[in-house]
Design an enzyme around this catalytic site. Structure first.
Site, PDB file in Angstrom:
ATOM      1  N   LYS A 120       2.855   0.773  -1.048  1.00 51.21           N
ATOM      2  CA  LYS A 120       2.468   2.054  -0.440  1.00 51.21           C
ATOM      3  C   LYS A 120       1.014   2.007   0.029  1.00 51.21           C
ATOM      4  CE  LYS A 120       3.238   4.304  -4.267  1.00 51.21           C
ATOM      5  NZ  LYS A 120       3.589   3.177  -5.152  1.00 51.21           N
ATOM      6  N   ARG A 151       4.003  13.199  -7.391  1.00 47.40           N
ATOM      7  CA  ARG A 151       4.691  12.325  -8.331  1.00 47.40           C
ATOM      8  C   ARG A 151       5.576  13.095  -9.291  1.00 47.40           C
ATOM      9  NH1 ARG A 151       0.750   7.943  -8.112  1.00 47.40           N
ATOM     10  NH2 ARG A 151       1.526   6.270  -9.423  1.00 47.40           N
ATOM     11  N   ARG A 171      -1.652  -9.127  -7.750  1.00 48.73           N
ATOM     12  CA  ARG A 171      -2.549  -8.234  -6.999  1.00 48.73           C
ATOM     13  C   ARG A 171      -3.994  -8.372  -7.467  1.00 48.73           C
ATOM     14  NH1 ARG A 171      -1.343  -1.972  -6.466  1.00 48.73           N
ATOM     15  NH2 ARG A 171      -1.227  -2.067  -8.733  1.00 48.73           N
ATOM     16  N   ARG A 221      -6.557  -4.802 -11.549  1.00 54.39           N
ATOM     17  CA  ARG A 221      -6.536  -3.448 -12.082  1.00 54.39           C
ATOM     18  C   ARG A 221      -6.123  -3.462 -13.544  1.00 54.39           C
ATOM     19  NH1 ARG A 221      -3.460   0.351  -7.764  1.00 54.39           N
ATOM     20  NH2 ARG A 221      -2.517   1.093  -9.702  1.00 54.39           N
ATOM     21  N   ARG A 234       4.518   2.271 -16.481  1.00 53.76           N
ATOM     22  CA  ARG A 234       4.432   2.952 -15.180  1.00 53.76           C
ATOM     23  C   ARG A 234       5.820   3.057 -14.533  1.00 53.76           C
ATOM     24  NH1 ARG A 234       0.239  -0.692 -12.417  1.00 53.76           N
ATOM     25  NH2 ARG A 234       0.667   0.524 -10.547  1.00 53.76           N
TER      26      ARG A 234
HETATM   27  P1  AP5 Z   1       0.166  -2.144  -3.125  1.00 54.51           P
HETATM   28  O1  AP5 Z   1       0.115  -1.778  -1.683  1.00 54.51           O
HETATM   29  O2  AP5 Z   1      -1.094  -2.144  -3.910  1.00 54.51           O
HETATM   30  O3  AP5 Z   1       1.316  -1.281  -3.849  1.00 54.51           O
HETATM   31  P2  AP5 Z   1       1.368   0.277  -4.221  1.00 54.51           P
HETATM   32  O4  AP5 Z   1       2.758   0.749  -3.958  1.00 54.51           O
HETATM   33  O5  AP5 Z   1       0.256   1.023  -3.565  1.00 54.51           O
HETATM   34  O6  AP5 Z   1       1.162   0.136  -5.785  1.00 54.51           O
HETATM   35  P3  AP5 Z   1       0.272   0.930  -6.828  1.00 54.51           P
HETATM   36  O7  AP5 Z   1       0.373   0.144  -8.103  1.00 54.51           O
HETATM   37  O8  AP5 Z   1      -1.097   1.213  -6.309  1.00 54.51           O
HETATM   38  O9  AP5 Z   1       1.069   2.259  -6.935  1.00 54.51           O
HETATM   39  P4  AP5 Z   1       1.068   3.236  -8.066  1.00 54.51           P
HETATM   40  O10 AP5 Z   1       1.777   4.392  -7.424  1.00 54.51           O
HETATM   41  O11 AP5 Z   1       1.639   2.778  -9.349  1.00 54.51           O
HETATM   42  O12 AP5 Z   1      -0.476   3.429  -8.413  1.00 54.51           O
HETATM   43  P5  AP5 Z   1      -1.557   4.536  -8.023  1.00 54.51           P
HETATM   44  O13 AP5 Z   1      -2.794   3.836  -7.661  1.00 54.51           O
HETATM   45  O14 AP5 Z   1      -0.989   5.548  -7.091  1.00 54.51           O
HETATM   46  O15 AP5 Z   1       0.865  -3.604  -3.231  1.00 54.51           O
HETATM   47  C1  AP5 Z   1       1.024  -4.236  -4.467  1.00 54.51           C
HETATM   48  C2  AP5 Z   1       0.771  -5.754  -4.295  1.00 54.51           C
HETATM   49  O16 AP5 Z   1       1.786  -6.310  -3.459  1.00 54.51           O
HETATM   50  C3  AP5 Z   1      -0.570  -6.100  -3.609  1.00 54.51           C
HETATM   51  O17 AP5 Z   1      -1.067  -7.278  -4.173  1.00 54.51           O
HETATM   52  C4  AP5 Z   1      -0.194  -6.329  -2.130  1.00 54.51           C
HETATM   53  O18 AP5 Z   1      -1.057  -7.256  -1.501  1.00 54.51           O
HETATM   54  C5  AP5 Z   1       1.214  -6.884  -2.274  1.00 54.51           C
HETATM   55  N1  AP5 Z   1       2.098  -6.473  -1.193  1.00 54.51           N
HETATM   56  C6  AP5 Z   1       2.165  -5.250  -0.590  1.00 54.51           C
HETATM   57  N2  AP5 Z   1       3.133  -5.248   0.329  1.00 54.51           N
HETATM   58  C7  AP5 Z   1       3.696  -6.487   0.325  1.00 54.51           C
HETATM   59  C8  AP5 Z   1       4.741  -7.102   1.072  1.00 54.51           C
HETATM   60  N3  AP5 Z   1       5.425  -6.417   1.986  1.00 54.51           N
HETATM   61  N4  AP5 Z   1       5.051  -8.410   0.784  1.00 54.51           N
HETATM   62  C9  AP5 Z   1       4.368  -9.105  -0.176  1.00 54.51           C
HETATM   63  N5  AP5 Z   1       3.349  -8.572  -0.888  1.00 54.51           N
HETATM   64  C10 AP5 Z   1       3.019  -7.270  -0.655  1.00 54.51           C
HETATM   65  O19 AP5 Z   1      -1.730   5.293  -9.423  1.00 54.51           O
HETATM   66  C11 AP5 Z   1      -2.342   4.664 -10.532  1.00 54.51           C
HETATM   67  C12 AP5 Z   1      -2.384   5.642 -11.712  1.00 54.51           C
HETATM   68  O20 AP5 Z   1      -3.169   6.811 -11.356  1.00 54.51           O
HETATM   69  C13 AP5 Z   1      -1.030   6.206 -12.162  1.00 54.51           C
HETATM   70  O21 AP5 Z   1      -0.354   5.338 -13.048  1.00 54.51           O
HETATM   71  C14 AP5 Z   1      -1.458   7.527 -12.820  1.00 54.51           C
HETATM   72  O22 AP5 Z   1      -1.999   7.287 -14.094  1.00 54.51           O
HETATM   73  C15 AP5 Z   1      -2.595   7.993 -11.925  1.00 54.51           C
HETATM   74  N6  AP5 Z   1      -2.133   8.859 -10.811  1.00 54.51           N
HETATM   75  C16 AP5 Z   1      -2.233   8.585  -9.477  1.00 54.51           C
HETATM   76  N7  AP5 Z   1      -1.713   9.577  -8.742  1.00 54.51           N
HETATM   77  C17 AP5 Z   1      -1.261  10.500  -9.645  1.00 54.51           C
HETATM   78  C18 AP5 Z   1      -0.572  11.745  -9.499  1.00 54.51           C
HETATM   79  N8  AP5 Z   1      -0.229  12.231  -8.277  1.00 54.51           N
HETATM   80  N9  AP5 Z   1      -0.228  12.416 -10.613  1.00 54.51           N
HETATM   81  C19 AP5 Z   1      -0.554  11.936 -11.850  1.00 54.51           C
HETATM   82  N10 AP5 Z   1      -1.194  10.761 -12.060  1.00 54.51           N
HETATM   83  C20 AP5 Z   1      -1.539  10.052 -10.956  1.00 54.51           C
END
Ligand code: AP5
Length: 221
Positions: free
Chosen positions: A13, A88, A127, A160, A171
């Site tokens: 994402k 979420r 990552r 991370r 998660r």
């Molecule tokens: P990446 O693009 O980083 O994936 P992502 O879907 O963004 O993954 P996240 O882990 O950031 O999502 P998340 O929703 O768990 O975390 P968030 O930061 O929102 O890609 C992943 C890897 O794959 C990278 O190395 C990339 O290079 C590679 N890649 C990408 N696309 C590829 C492809 N097509 N082919 C091959 N490789 C590829 O949230 C973190 C924490 O914050 C949560 O756990 C929670 O504690 C808190 N939080 C955030 N938002 C909220 C909310 N709304 N409510 C409550 N808590 C929240």
């Protein structure tokens, strides 16, 4: 365009939202990035959020809703946004409707990234992100030009804290329990486009563009 990218951790994402920002000029609003910046700066929000994020749990809805409502009101979000990481939970999705309705806006599309658990684990294990701005790399799929350094700002690449295997498992559990109902919420609203997120980054980007173009096309007819 007012867009949401939705899907499990590691689905790509953030990668796609950043590409949309760079290539189409649509601001990415990543709640994960907002929280990580606050944690690094040790602000009040950061101190409150750290324990939740480190454990792979969700930060309370009232905190997240206030952050997003404020962010969507800033001038750069007036011409559109890609929300990444929000909503979420169902209360977050309902609150987003209220915030948008108050601004006489509505969502154009919800892009749902589909990918299997095995690929998620592989993506999160490889990552690395830059310490300064969170630019995203993968050791195998998207490596930096200079090992350990960000191509864009030269800062150090780090892993991370919530990418540890036990936290990734947590998660994923949280995602299935709390966020899957949000997927159904939008599916029933007819706003929903499933994107095959399992292919290479540029293939996924093409699928994202096709989905957006189809929505804009539909709106114009
Ligand atoms: P990446 O693009 O980083 O994936 P992502 O879907 O963004 O993954 P996240 O882990 O950031 O999502 P998340 O929703 O768990 O975390 P968030 O930061 O929102 O890609 C992943 C890897 O794959 C990278 O190395 C990339 O290079 C590679 N890649 C990408 N696309 C590829 C492809 N097509 N082919 C091959 N490789 C590829 O949230 C973190 C924490 O914050 C949560 O756990 C929670 O504690 C808190 N939080 C955030 N938002 C909220 C909310 N709304 N409510 C409550 N808590 C929240």
């Amino acid at each position: 365009m007012d867009l949401i990218v939705l899907g499990p951790p590691g689905a790509g994402k953030g990668t796609q939202a950043r590409l949309l920002q760079q290539r189409e000029g649509i601001p990415q609003i990543s709640t994960g990035d907002i929280l990580r910046t606050a944690i690094a700066a040790e602000t009040e929000l950061g101190k409150r959020a750290k324990a939740f994020v480190d454990l792979g749990a969700l930060v309370p809805d009232d905190v997240m809703i206030a952050i997003v409502a404020e962010r969507l009101g800033r001038p750069d979000a007036r011409r559109g946004f890609v929300l990444d990481g929000f909503p979420r939970t169902l209360p977050q999705a309902e609150a987003l409707d209220t915030v948008l309705a108050a601004a006489a806006r509505e969502l154009d599309a919800v892009l749902y990234f589909e990918i299997g658990d095995e690929a998620i684990v592989q993506r999160l294990a490889g990552r690395w992100v830059c310490a300064q701005a969170g630019h995203i790399y993968h050791l195998r799929f998207s490596p930096p030009r200079t090992p350990g350094r960000c191509d864009i700002d030269g800062s150090e690449l780090i892993q991370r804290a919530d990418d540890r295997p036990e936290t990734v498992r947590r998660r994923l559990e949280v995602y299935h329990r709390e966020t899957r109902p949000v997927v159904e919420f939008y599916r029933q609203r007819g706003l929903f486009d499933a994107i095959d997120a399992s292919g290479p980054i540029e293939d996924v980007y093409r699928a994202v563009r096709r989905a957006i173009d189809a929505r804009v096309g539909l709106e114009r007819t």
